[in-house]
Design a protein around this motif. Sequence first.
Motif, PDB file in Angstrom:
ATOM      1  N   SER A  27      10.408   2.863   4.640  1.00 30.95           N
ATOM      2  CA  SER A  27      10.637   4.178   5.244  1.00 30.95           C
ATOM      3  C   SER A  27       9.407   5.051   5.065  1.00 30.95           C
ATOM      4  CB  SER A  27      11.859   4.866   4.609  1.00 30.95           C
ATOM      5  OG  SER A  27      11.589   5.181   3.250  1.00 30.95           O
ATOM      6  N   VAL A  28       9.280   6.056   5.939  1.00 28.78           N
ATOM      7  CA  VAL A  28       8.210   7.054   5.855  1.00 28.78           C
ATOM      8  C   VAL A  28       8.848   8.410   6.050  1.00 28.78           C
ATOM      9  CG1 VAL A  28       6.046   7.903   6.820  1.00 28.78           C
ATOM     10  CG2 VAL A  28       6.484   5.445   6.753  1.00 28.78           C
ATOM     11  N   THR A  29       9.010   9.152   4.943  1.00 30.39           N
ATOM     12  CA  THR A  29       9.597  10.497   4.996  1.00 30.39           C
ATOM     13  C   THR A  29       8.780  11.401   4.079  1.00 30.39           C
ATOM     14  OG1 THR A  29      11.127   9.897   3.219  1.00 30.39           O
ATOM     15  CG2 THR A  29      11.937   9.710   5.491  1.00 30.39           C
ATOM     16  N   GLY A  30       7.560  11.736   4.464  1.00 32.95           N
ATOM     17  CA  GLY A  30       6.648  12.432   3.568  1.00 32.95           C
ATOM     18  C   GLY A  30       5.993  11.418   2.656  1.00 32.95           C
ATOM     19  N   ARG A  31       6.785  10.831   1.762  1.00 33.27           N
ATOM     20  CA  ARG A  31       6.326   9.676   0.989  1.00 33.27           C
ATOM     21  C   ARG A  31       6.800   8.412   1.697  1.00 33.27           C
ATOM     22  NH1 ARG A  31      10.754  10.730  -3.742  1.00 33.27           N
ATOM     23  NH2 ARG A  31      12.543   9.854  -2.642  1.00 33.27           N
ATOM     24  N   MET A  32       6.186   7.305   1.365  1.00 33.66           N
ATOM     25  CA  MET A  32       6.569   6.026   1.950  1.00 33.66           C
ATOM     26  C   MET A  32       7.209   5.153   0.879  1.00 33.66           C
ATOM     27  SD  MET A  32       3.217   5.309   4.351  1.00 33.66           S
ATOM     28  CE  MET A  32       2.045   5.478   3.015  1.00 33.66           C
ATOM     29  N   THR A  33       8.161   4.337   1.268  1.00 35.32           N
ATOM     30  CA  THR A  33       8.799   3.430   0.327  1.00 35.32           C
ATOM     31  C   THR A  33       8.635   1.997   0.808  1.00 35.32           C
ATOM     32  OG1 THR A  33      10.944   3.570   1.447  1.00 35.32           O
ATOM     33  CG2 THR A  33      10.529   5.151  -0.326  1.00 35.32           C
ATOM     34  N   CYS A  34       8.520   1.086  -0.158  1.00 32.96           N
ATOM     35  CA  CYS A  34       8.457  -0.332   0.169  1.00 32.96           C
ATOM     36  C   CYS A  34       8.977  -1.127  -1.026  1.00 32.96           C
ATOM     37  CB  CYS A  34       7.035  -0.768   0.533  1.00 32.96           C
ATOM     38  SG  CYS A  34       5.914  -0.816  -0.864  1.00 32.96           S
ATOM     39  N   ASN A  35       9.418  -2.344  -0.754  1.00 29.80           N
ATOM     40  CA  ASN A  35       9.938  -3.208  -1.815  1.00 29.80           C
ATOM     41  C   ASN A  35       8.791  -4.022  -2.422  1.00 29.80           C
ATOM     42  OD1 ASN A  35       9.497  -4.641   0.529  1.00 29.80           O
ATOM     43  ND2 ASN A  35      11.171  -6.100   0.178  1.00 29.80           N
ATOM     44  N   LEU A  36       7.873  -3.277  -3.070  1.00 29.77           N
ATOM     45  CA  LEU A  36       6.654  -3.880  -3.621  1.00 29.77           C
ATOM     46  C   LEU A  36       6.704  -3.844  -5.141  1.00 29.77           C
ATOM     47  CD1 LEU A  36       3.720  -4.920  -2.894  1.00 29.77           C
ATOM     48  CD2 LEU A  36       3.002  -2.555  -3.291  1.00 29.77           C
ATOM     49  N   PRO A  37       6.525  -4.964  -5.826  1.00 32.99           N
ATOM     50  CA  PRO A  37       6.482  -4.957  -7.302  1.00 32.99           C
ATOM     51  C   PRO A  37       5.139  -4.429  -7.790  1.00 32.99           C
ATOM     52  CG  PRO A  37       6.175  -7.183  -6.489  1.00 32.99           C
ATOM     53  CD  PRO A  37       6.441  -6.342  -5.284  1.00 32.99           C
ATOM     54  N   ALA A  38       5.041  -3.119  -7.938  1.00 35.06           N
ATOM     55  CA  ALA A  38       3.784  -2.490  -8.340  1.00 35.06           C
ATOM     56  C   ALA A  38       4.067  -1.374  -9.334  1.00 35.06           C
ATOM     57  CB  ALA A  38       3.050  -1.936  -7.120  1.00 35.06           C
ATOM     58  N   ALA A  39       3.055  -1.041 -10.139  1.00 33.58           N
ATOM     59  CA  ALA A  39       3.174   0.001 -11.158  1.00 33.58           C
ATOM     60  C   ALA A  39       2.626   1.321 -10.628  1.00 33.58           C
ATOM     61  CB  ALA A  39       2.412  -0.414 -12.411  1.00 33.58           C
ATOM     62  N   VAL A  40       3.007   2.408 -11.275  1.00 31.19           N
ATOM     63  CA  VAL A  40       2.483   3.719 -10.911  1.00 31.19           C
ATOM     64  C   VAL A  40       0.965   3.716 -11.109  1.00 31.19           C
ATOM     65  CG1 VAL A  40       2.478   6.163 -11.505  1.00 31.19           C
ATOM     66  CG2 VAL A  40       4.627   4.898 -11.502  1.00 31.19           C
ATOM     67  N   GLY A  41       0.242   4.166 -10.097  1.00 31.70           N
ATOM     68  CA  GLY A  41      -1.212   4.178 -10.135  1.00 31.70           C
ATOM     69  C   GLY A  41      -1.855   3.023  -9.408  1.00 31.70           C
ATOM     70  N   ASP A  42      -1.069   1.986  -9.063  1.00 25.94           N
ATOM     71  CA  ASP A  42      -1.625   0.854  -8.316  1.00 25.94           C
ATOM     72  C   ASP A  42      -2.040   1.288  -6.912  1.00 25.94           C
ATOM     73  OD1 ASP A  42      -1.283  -0.837 -10.399  1.00 25.94           O
ATOM     74  OD2 ASP A  42       0.373  -1.981  -9.521  1.00 25.94           O
ATOM     75  N   HIS A  43      -3.079   0.645  -6.415  1.00 31.92           N
ATOM     76  CA  HIS A  43      -3.519   0.884  -5.046  1.00 31.92           C
ATOM     77  C   HIS A  43      -2.987  -0.208  -4.149  1.00 31.92           C
ATOM     78  CE1 HIS A  43      -7.078   3.837  -5.694  1.00 31.92           C
ATOM     79  NE2 HIS A  43      -5.947   4.263  -6.192  1.00 31.92           N
ATOM     80  N   CYS A  44      -2.530   0.204  -2.986  1.00 34.12           N
ATOM     81  CA  CYS A  44      -1.932  -0.719  -2.027  1.00 34.12           C
ATOM     82  C   CYS A  44      -2.537  -0.471  -0.658  1.00 34.12           C
ATOM     83  CB  CYS A  44      -0.415  -0.529  -1.963  1.00 34.12           C
ATOM     84  SG  CYS A  44       0.394  -0.672  -3.566  1.00 34.12           S
ATOM     85  N   ALA A  45      -2.354  -1.429   0.222  1.00 30.71           N
ATOM     86  CA  ALA A  45      -2.817  -1.293   1.599  1.00 30.71           C
ATOM     87  C   ALA A  45      -1.680  -1.673   2.539  1.00 30.71           C
ATOM     88  CB  ALA A  45      -4.032  -2.170   1.858  1.00 30.71           C
TER      89      ALA A  45
END
Length: 438
Positions: A27-45
């Motif tokens: 979803s994209v509602t201001g912030r974006m959500t995804c089912n990604l196993p990542a920690a706070v501070g990780d960079h994603c593309a």
Amino acid sequence: MLGLDLPAMNRSITTTPLYRVGGRLRSVTGRMTCNLPAAVGDHCAILPPDGDEVLAEVIGFENNLAYLVPFDAPENLRPGMPVVRKGRGLTVPTGSNLLGRVIDGLGRPLDDLGPLEGCPRRPVNRPAPPALERQRIREPFVTGIRAVDSVLTCGRGQRVGIFAGSGVGKSTLLGEIAKGSEADVNVIALIGERGREVAPFLEDCLGPEGMARSVVVVATCEQTPLMRVRASQAAIAIADYFREDGSNVLFMIDSLTRLAMAQRDLGLMLGEPPSSRGYTPSVFQLLANTVERLGNAARGGITALLTVLVDGGDFDEPISDAVRSLVDGHIILDRKIAERGHYPAIDVGRSVSRVATDVADKDHALAARKVRAILATYAEVQDLIRIGAYARGSSPQVDRAIELMPKVEQFLRQDVGDGSAFGDTRRGLLQLAAAWPF
């Protein structure tokens, strides 16, 4: 003229390896959500099928969903797009090869001087110097501005807030200090500025002389809140590199208010409760972290000038009040003084340097107190003088203050480009004080 590429949108970042850990955009509602196993501070593309990747950072998670915020304005995003983890934490280029360059919050060049070469990268998020390892502020920091060097004497490693409304001369004052100060290196963060104002600041306020020993980090007002926050942290990381190298660093940020607004947007995305004027608790923690990372360390020091855009002339609004409690002194620019054509429009009576007595000799400190006394005495009867209600001879102190005020104003007034040597400033201050016998 500098060829600035301010938006710098949709450029692929290839400095970190691509990990084989992925998810899908939900979803994209201001912030974006995804089912990604990542920690706070990780960079994603985020990988659109027909465009450049969109770089984002994980700012939180809930259950199995990660919350992402993009660095650049996202376009043409759709549910189900693949998201991959790129690495842990943001790094930015540092080093002397950055001098004279203009970059964004990710370390990408915005000028037309070619790619950055020979610039070692370092993490953006670094701890503040330990309290007991900080050198004490003992040496004066010469700015070249008479009103500051005389009555509001700053020290190397001091953090000073500059409080003013819009259009009162903050940027001009910063540019004059950057050109005329004794700093070895200037690191300047322009956070939330209008894009139109960036080139005039670089060309007119800084000029070639100031630019030659400066690094400028830019995140304009139309860029995402995350980019504005990370740009300020990137600038501090660059200044920290020069401090560790033993340089006398001058750090400027314009402005802390717009940085606070960007963090407020991020906090609201995370569901933080808004408090006074909508600012979230993380705003005040960010301000404290920003100020504490500056100043002296065991080796080297960062002298900081931090501007605060005062809302409607209210110097007690939440951001002004919070910054004033964190810094080592404050300079107030007054619109009424500016309207009289007095530059710099510093209200000396309401401004203070908390380290002035530690860095100025006794004669200098005494002379500064006397000049303050002249200004305070005149201010008490200014309204009576204006309407003709004050009778000469009523008070010897007031009479003398009235006689000396033209000389005091002439001393405090300074044309743009007219830097003042510290010795000349000190002699002028002592001459003024000698004429005040009280």
